[in-house]
Design a protein around this motif. Structure first.
Motif, PDB file in Angstrom:
ATOM      1  N   SER A   1       0.791  -1.284  -0.101  1.00  8.47           N
ATOM      2  CA  SER A   1      -0.004  -0.055  -0.051  1.00  8.47           C
ATOM      3  C   SER A   1       0.812   1.196   0.015  1.00  8.47           C
ATOM      4  N   GLY A   2       1.159   1.759  -1.241  1.00  8.81           N
ATOM      5  CA  GLY A   2       2.017   2.823  -1.296  1.00  8.81           C
ATOM      6  C   GLY A   2       1.273   4.130  -1.660  1.00  8.81           C
ATOM      7  N   TRP A   3       1.924   5.317  -1.885  1.00  6.91           N
ATOM      8  CA  TRP A   3       1.253   6.539  -2.025  1.00  6.91           C
ATOM      9  C   TRP A   3       0.499   6.632  -3.305  1.00  6.91           C
TER      10      TRP A   3
ATOM     11  N   HIS B   1      -2.957   5.788  -2.726  1.00  6.55           N
ATOM     12  CA  HIS B   1      -3.760   6.220  -1.813  1.00  6.55           C
ATOM     13  C   HIS B   1      -5.102   7.240  -2.351  1.00  6.55           C
TER      14      HIS B   1
ATOM     15  N   THR C   1       1.398   1.174  -6.242  1.00  9.81           N
ATOM     16  CA  THR C   1       2.256   1.502  -5.002  1.00  9.81           C
ATOM     17  C   THR C   1       3.010   2.544  -4.974  1.00  9.81           C
ATOM     18  N   GLY C   2       4.331   2.492  -5.894  1.00 13.35           N
ATOM     19  CA  GLY C   2       5.311   3.477  -5.702  1.00 13.35           C
ATOM     20  C   GLY C   2       5.363   4.107  -7.098  1.00 13.35           C
TER      21      GLY C   2
ATOM     22  N   PHE D   1      -1.495  13.602  -2.542  1.00 13.62           N
ATOM     23  CA  PHE D   1      -0.937  14.911  -2.418  1.00 13.62           C
ATOM     24  C   PHE D   1      -1.330  15.446  -1.080  1.00 13.62           C
ATOM     25  N   ASN D   2      -2.332  14.627  -0.506  1.00 11.58           N
ATOM     26  CA  ASN D   2      -2.355  15.532   1.034  1.00 11.58           C
ATOM     27  C   ASN D   2      -1.357  15.126   1.955  1.00 11.58           C
ATOM     28  N   PHE D   3      -0.633  14.147   1.704  1.00  9.19           N
ATOM     29  CA  PHE D   3       0.363  13.762   2.602  1.00  9.19           C
ATOM     30  C   PHE D   3      -0.005  13.363   3.906  1.00  9.19           C
ATOM     31  N   GLU D   4      -1.120  12.418   4.076  1.00 11.08           N
ATOM     32  CA  GLU D   4      -1.635  12.200   5.236  1.00 11.08           C
ATOM     33  C   GLU D   4      -0.737  11.236   6.067  1.00 11.08           C
ATOM     34  N   ARG D   5      -0.781  11.207   7.264  1.00 11.51           N
ATOM     35  CA  ARG D   5      -0.044   9.975   8.160  1.00 11.51           C
ATOM     36  C   ARG D   5      -0.513   8.583   7.721  1.00 11.51           C
ATOM     37  N   ASP D   6      -1.920   8.383   7.734  1.00 12.55           N
ATOM     38  CA  ASP D   6      -2.318   7.085   7.533  1.00 12.55           C
ATOM     39  C   ASP D   6      -2.793   6.664   6.049  1.00 12.55           C
ATOM     40  N   TYR D   7      -2.681   5.500   5.864  1.00 10.89           N
ATOM     41  CA  TYR D   7      -2.962   5.034   4.559  1.00 10.89           C
ATOM     42  C   TYR D   7      -4.325   5.017   4.477  1.00 10.89           C
TER      43      TYR D   7
END
Lengths: 411, 411
Positions: free
Chosen positions: A249-251, A254, A275-276, A258-264
């Motif tokens: 589960s990569g960004w 998500h 994934t990446g 681009f909200n750069f939240e801590r949790d997935y």
């Protein structure tokens, strides 16, 4: 008895003949290894230069927006979907096949949580088995990989099995499985099926949704001519999307990268399978091969592929039959992909001598000579010429020259 | 007060000045986003053309041997090792950073099997957290991710923690952690440490083995100028190799990939960290950037980087100070990587106006203007010119033009 003229005539009538000129082929060489690495579309060079000069070189970081780098996995995925009977939003082009298989089988196991067994074909291309052995070891001792060969499928696909994971066309023999029948049989037992289309996509008509397929993966560097090691693809049927999360589960998967939240938080639909960050150069060039394939008629590809493999078998058996080659591929062309395998105890040096003579196939241990046929760039005359060279090598015993028995690192 | 002449003089004395001409830079543009996507080395185009024309186009499948495609992850890995204080055989270049982080943390957890907690920085680049949340969910409910910010590390790195997973240079603030001190502190508590070097490799001297580091990952498309989404790297200290298997066990990490055995057998040493076939085009081009970096002196890079960031902070504060920019990066340059971040409530449109004026940085939500400094191609005069344009935008209030507030998909 055939003559070269017979094959030349077939080429003149071939509705796919015009595609050959779209590929960079070495003059005089007959490339029968497109089932390992597809030939290069001429336009790939132009696309790579665009990415190098304009996108990376000049536009740099802005290319994420102006050249839609972030959307490439979806855009190319939707095009692949059209080649394998999937709908838009069911396929993304990303990562390597093995990584995608890990995601697919992990997802399928979560969708079928009461069961713990993954059934695979032991003789399958090994990385599939390796990846799922790794997954199962990760999940713990109540999970298990079971192996079965084709004749055992009927018995071994049972109510204990959570996921059946099979490659439609066998990497060695070219044997084609009946996707629809096996999917139906497995689903009747309560299993999900993950199909590997590495040797099917672009080689023959695949209709995932007609077969009610669950999940699938495949590569783009064989019959789709995406370039060496180009990104693979993953398919998840709409009915299975948004139910569970795959483990990688990569960004890019998500729901708001681009909200750069801590949790997935998983993205909707097929996006969760990303994934990446992807190698953009490889990914962008992949699209050139996919586009070429998209311009062809898949039924015409199948018809020509069956003719090429049929003629090749017929000619090898009639012209080289006395040298002890044994057909490993199914003789029934409805059960054969777009490749032909023969076994021979001296397969290794014979294949090296063939390559030296400009007939490029490959060798698979312990004794398989493997020939792939790509209807977009292989001609009928190629078949005739290849077998003439093959016969010459056997007749003159040239394959016995010591240089042909020197082993390469990669065979 | 400085003048442009002061910076021109520094450029004349700069021992790294010769590298600038090795990069494709847009005339008149000041690119301060190499911490997101490094600029293109001019030779990358030539290398890509070789792979396209000769390797894929002509030599095709033979390139696995003749052009050593299978060895690229090791060859490039060994070169990266030289940039981060690792030994040969401790690094491979492969896959995306997030995938490598998954392998690294899974490996570290297996090496420390009595404990179940991974400690991460909550404000870290989110994909790291996402990947390990996915891993932990996979491993089961006795595993746990805990979050801590820097001021809490001393308390939260305790005997429950199996693995501490930290990024050395923070993606937003540019804050540099003391790798040696944190590694020692964590190891004293019985933890292993996985370092993410995405914003350190190529930006400053890193000495993994001097710090007794356990495992590390990092990307090559920022300061190493490998190209958009180019393959990442993974480091495993020799003392930890050959003890456990990472879960993404693909054929490239098998001890005999061309034997096509049914069951996975891990390859020796760092090879077990490999998984599947790599995008050769992206991977081959990556090497050009790594080679350029390998030709530079890392201490000279650090000295210049500190001067560039110091001057940039000083000039922004003296010339634009009245507009309310607040330095987010550490003022102490020993605690700062090669980037500078300022916060400002109108950061988004200001950054868009800067980019429009040819000063390319980036914006990170909610209010960060981020500027990266690449000593190989950024000059001292760039700093002066960038701040003059910055000042002009603020003075004229040009950033208030509505077009600069239109949000892009990727920020």
């Amino acid at each position: 008895m055939y003559t070269r003229e017979h094959f030349e005539k077939l080429d003149k009538q071939d509705p796919l003949a015009g595609f050959r000129d779209q590929f960079a082929l070495n003059p005089g060489e007959i490339y029968l290894d497109g089932n390992s690495l597809g030939a290069r579309p001429k336009k790939a060079a132009q696309r790579a230069a665009e990415v190098l000069e304009q996108e990376w070189g000049q536009d740099l970081i802005r290319s994420w927006n102006t050249h839609h780098w972030f959307e490439l996995p979806y855009r190319i995925g939707d095009k692949i979907a059209g080649l394998i009977g999937a709908d838009k939003g069911e396929v993304v082009c990303t990562d390597a096949t093995g990584i995608n298989l890990y995601k697919a089988v992990a997802t399928a196991l979560k969708l079928n949580p009461q069961r713990k067994v993954v059934l695979m074909e032991g003789s399958n291309f090994p990385t599939n088995n390796y990846m799922i052995q790794g997954l199962v070891a990760q999940l713990g001792s109540d999970f298990e990989v079971r192996f079965a060969e084709e004749h055992e499928f009927a018995d071994k696909i049972d109510e204990q099995v959570a996921v059946v994971c099979l490659t439609q066309v066998h990497y060695k023999s070219g044997r084609l499985l009946d996707m629809q029948a096996i999917t139906e049989q497995a689903q009747q037992k309560g299993c999900l099926v993950v199909w590997d289309l590495c040797h099917s996509a672009g080689a023959l008509p695949v209709d995932l949704n007609a077969a009610n397929a669950d999940l699938a993966v495949g590569c783009t560097y064989k019959y789709l001519n995406g370039g060496p090691g180009s990104q693979a693809f993953i398919f998840v049927a709409k009915r299975h999307q948004n139910k569970v999360n795959q483990p990688l589960s990569g960004w890019w998967g998500h729901n708001a990268p681009f909200n750069f939240e801590r949790d997935y938080q998983p993205g909707a639909g097929i996006s969760q399978m990303l994934t990446g960050t992807q190698g953009i150069l490889s990914l962008a060039v992949t699209e050139v091969g996919i586009d070429l394939m998209g311009a062809a008629d898949m039924q015409q590809i199948r018809t020509k592929s069956q003719a090429l493999t049929r003629y090749f078998i017929e000619l090898v058996e009639s012209q080289c039959g006395e040298y002890g080659f044994k057909l490993v591929s199914p003789r029934d062309e409805e059960r054969r992909g777009s490749q032909v395998a023969f076994s021979h105890a001296d397969g290794y040096p014979i294949m090296q001598a063939l390559i030296d003579a400009g007939v490029v196939g490959d060798f698979r241990a312990p004794d398989i000579l493997r020939f792939g046929f790509a209807p977009l760039y292989n001609s009928y005359a190629d078949i005739w010429d290849a077998v003439q060279r093959f016969k010459e090598i056997m007749l003159t015993e040239r394959w016995q020259e010591p240089r042909f028995n020197q082993r390469h690192a990669v065979t």
